[in-house]
Write a protein that holds these residues in place. Structure first.
Motif, PDB file in Angstrom:
ATOM      1  N   GLN A   1       9.291   3.991  -2.824  1.00 16.59           N
ATOM      2  CA  GLN A   1       9.625   3.276  -4.042  1.00 16.59           C
ATOM      3  C   GLN A   1       9.893   1.799  -3.717  1.00 16.59           C
ATOM      4  N   GLU A   2       9.917   0.981  -4.734  1.00 11.55           N
ATOM      5  CA  GLU A   2      10.135  -0.452  -4.549  1.00 11.55           C
ATOM      6  C   GLU A   2      11.453  -0.764  -3.829  1.00 11.55           C
ATOM      7  N   ASP A   3      12.451   0.095  -4.010  1.00 14.47           N
ATOM      8  CA  ASP A   3      13.765  -0.178  -3.424  1.00 14.47           C
ATOM      9  C   ASP A   3      13.965   0.464  -2.056  1.00 14.47           C
ATOM     10  N   ALA A   4      12.876   0.885  -1.425  1.00 15.03           N
ATOM     11  CA  ALA A   4      12.999   1.629  -0.164  1.00 15.03           C
ATOM     12  C   ALA A   4      13.273   0.746   1.045  1.00 15.03           C
ATOM     13  N   PHE A   5      13.047  -0.568   0.917  1.00 11.17           N
ATOM     14  CA  PHE A   5      13.147  -1.431   2.083  1.00 11.17           C
ATOM     15  C   PHE A   5      14.457  -2.200   2.104  1.00 11.17           C
ATOM     16  N   GLU A   6      14.958  -2.437   3.301  1.00  5.09           N
ATOM     17  CA  GLU A   6      16.276  -3.042   3.492  1.00  5.09           C
ATOM     18  C   GLU A   6      16.380  -4.431   2.871  1.00  5.09           C
ATOM     19  N   ASP A   7      15.274  -5.158   2.831  1.00  4.78           N
ATOM     20  CA  ASP A   7      15.316  -6.529   2.322  1.00  4.78           C
ATOM     21  C   ASP A   7      15.386  -6.592   0.808  1.00  4.78           C
ATOM     22  N   GLY A   8      15.104  -5.464   0.135  1.00 10.30           N
ATOM     23  CA  GLY A   8      15.190  -5.418  -1.313  1.00 10.30           C
ATOM     24  C   GLY A   8      14.033  -6.068  -2.052  1.00 10.30           C
ATOM     25  N   LEU A   9      12.999  -6.484  -1.316  1.00 14.11           N
ATOM     26  CA  LEU A   9      11.879  -7.182  -1.945  1.00 14.11           C
ATOM     27  C   LEU A   9      10.747  -6.253  -2.372  1.00 14.11           C
ATOM     28  N   GLY A  10      10.728  -5.033  -1.837  1.00 12.63           N
ATOM     29  CA  GLY A  10       9.673  -4.098  -2.190  1.00 12.63           C
ATOM     30  C   GLY A  10       8.302  -4.658  -1.887  1.00 12.63           C
ATOM     31  N   GLY A  11       7.353  -4.471  -2.833  1.00 17.61           N
ATOM     32  CA  GLY A  11       6.015  -4.997  -2.638  1.00 17.61           C
ATOM     33  C   GLY A  11       5.956  -6.502  -2.654  1.00 17.61           C
TER      34      GLY A  11
ATOM     35  N   ASP B   1       0.821  -1.212   0.000  1.00 16.08           N
ATOM     36  CA  ASP B   1       0.000   0.000   0.000  1.00 16.08           C
ATOM     37  C   ASP B   1       0.855   1.262   0.000  1.00 16.08           C
ATOM     38  N   ALA B   2       1.954   1.235   0.748  1.00 14.80           N
ATOM     39  CA  ALA B   2       2.840   2.406   0.786  1.00 14.80           C
ATOM     40  C   ALA B   2       3.421   2.691  -0.590  1.00 14.80           C
ATOM     41  N   ILE B   3       3.758   1.653  -1.323  1.00 17.06           N
ATOM     42  CA  ILE B   3       4.288   1.816  -2.680  1.00 17.06           C
ATOM     43  C   ILE B   3       3.181   2.284  -3.620  1.00 17.06           C
ATOM     44  N   GLU B   4       1.994   1.673  -3.507  1.00 17.75           N
ATOM     45  CA  GLU B   4       0.857   2.059  -4.348  1.00 17.75           C
ATOM     46  C   GLU B   4       0.452   3.508  -4.096  1.00 17.75           C
ATOM     47  N   ALA B   5       0.556   3.946  -2.843  1.00 18.00           N
ATOM     48  CA  ALA B   5       0.173   5.315  -2.492  1.00 18.00           C
ATOM     49  C   ALA B   5       1.209   6.344  -2.936  1.00 18.00           C
ATOM     50  N   GLY B   6       2.359   5.895  -3.389  1.00 19.31           N
ATOM     51  CA  GLY B   6       3.406   6.806  -3.827  1.00 19.31           C
ATOM     52  C   GLY B   6       4.281   7.330  -2.717  1.00 19.31           C
TER      53      GLY B   6
END
Length: 409
Positions: free
Chosen positions: A253-263, A245-250
């Motif tokens: 970005q997909e690369d914002a998380f430490e695990d690199g998995l995004g959505g 939802d955070a990615i969908e809401a803008g």
């Protein structure tokens, strides 16, 4: 590849061959989990003939049907999860969340040989007491109630009140207990059962939540394995979905998380967590997970708080106007109750409707006994849209963000 990514890659999405073989042998032999909640164990506050189980409507199926027909259940879809002021129908609402929790928990429960009817009832009913605007609204209402009365508001406790008191539907003790103890903000690696014996003890626990707040909430344990499964499924359901939802809401970005998995983290956690819990809980009188999964869930939750909940949810966007609106609404309707102004919305949209519902079951809404609680009942029942429209009608000086799907440039 980072050490975190190495750790995530090492977690499997398949049950071990040994456990699969054991499960197949057990099923062939007609094995029944001795720790499951059987239908015959159901406990209700009142022994009403209409609530007795039948061959085609077992007791916890009845609970699910009671829950589905509550007005509070219908309002789930008007209550957002995290992003309350964004016009995007692809963002999760609470109605979807409870379905996801019930679905995840049923999958795990089926593998463990638990009572999936009870799991579904708990899963669908566990958030009936949630306020508008998610946990931000919950905090606003708790702050006001505690300042005025010294008592606390928690959505899980209020879910019990909605099912047990406000609508009088004679929901089972097992379902009420599962809703009370579901609070996914308090993760644990091992879930031991509480040993709850009956309604008298349950009522004491509920009252301690009102009077002691976090001291009591933090020590809650489910009385059934089914409740334990729903509790951990609540975390599994939101920790990855909120990232999508955070990615969908803008917001991210997909690369914002430490695990690199995004959505894609949502799919990853759904499969790995379910497998891990089944692997470590099968045949036991408790629900548990590995040290690795527990550490990962705690890590992911902490990252969500840092990057989503405190930044892009209501907490970061409109906390000031929301707190003011809750305070103004609370004082306004408290005054209407003191004056017994029957033209007030709290009577027309809340008290009158509840009294009509309860009369069908020979019960009454004792709203005069605690008018602070009555105001809490009303505000907690509101959807986001209802709250916003009513607040701006009563207090035109309030300015909520204008929700629109089309931004003209």
């Amino acid at each position: 590849m980072s050490s975190l990514q190495d750790s995530l890659m090492s977690m499997t999405d398949s049950l071990s061959d040994e456990l699969v073989a054991r499960m197949e042998r057990d099923r062939s032999a007609g094995w029944k989990n001795p720790h499951r909640t059987d239908d015959a164990q159901v406990k209700r506050r009142f022994d009403r003939p209409k609530d007795r189980s039948s061959i085609w409507r077992p007791p916890f199926v009845r609970d699910t049907e009671k829950i589905l027909h509550l007005p509070a259940y219908n309002r789930y879809n008007g209550k957002t999860q995290v992003f309350s002021f964004r016009s995007n129908d692809d963002l999760s609402r609470r109605g979807l969340h409870v379905q996801l929790v019930a679905r995840i928990a049923r999958d795990i429960g089926y593998a463990l040989g638990l009572n999936c009817d009870l799991i579904e009832a708990i899963g669908l009913g566990h958030d009936l007491g949630h306020t508008p605007f998610g946990h931000a609204g919950e905090r606003c209402l708790n702050d006001i109630l505690h300042a005025r009365t010294g008592r606390h508001f928690f959505h899980n406790v209020h879910s019990v009140r909605v099912m047990d008191q406000l609508y009088g539907r004679n929901i089972s003790l097992q379902t009420l207990d599962g809703a009370l103890t579901h609070n996914g903000e308090y993760e644990q690696r091992v879930f031991e059962l509480s040993g709850l014996t009956g309604f008298e003890e349950f009522d004491r626990v509920v009252e301690s939540c009102y009077t002691e707040g976090d001291l009591a909430i933090g020590h809650l344990r489910p009385a059934t394995l089914e409740g334990c499964v729903v509790r951990i499924s609540d975390i599994i359901a939101y920790v990855g979905r909120d990232r999508q939802d955070a990615i969908e809401a803008g917001l991210l970005q997909e690369d914002a998380f430490e695990d690199g998995l995004g959505g894609g983290y949502n799919s990853w956690i759904l499969s790995r967590a379910s497998v891990d819990i089944i692997e470590h809980s099968y045949g036991k009188n408790r629900i548990e997970m590995s040290e690795g999964l527990f550490a990962e869930i705690r890590r992911a939750k902490a990252e969500n708080y840092e990057k989503i909940y405190r930044s892009g949810g209501v907490e970061g966007e409109r906390a000031d106007v929301l707190a003011r609106a809750f305070n103004l609404m609370y004082e306004h309707f408290l005054g209407d109750l003191k004056a017994e102004d029957r033209s007030s919305y709290i009577f027309r949209h809340h008290i009158d409707r509840l009294e009509q519902q309860l009369a069908r079951y020979g019960r009454a809404y004792a709203w005069r006994a605690d008018i602070d609680q009555t105001v809490v009942d009303y505000i907690a029942s509101m959807s986001d849209g209802y709250f916003t429209e009513l607040a701006t009608k009563l207090f035109p000086e309030l300015h909520f963000p204008r929700r629109t799907y089309i931004n003209e440039r």
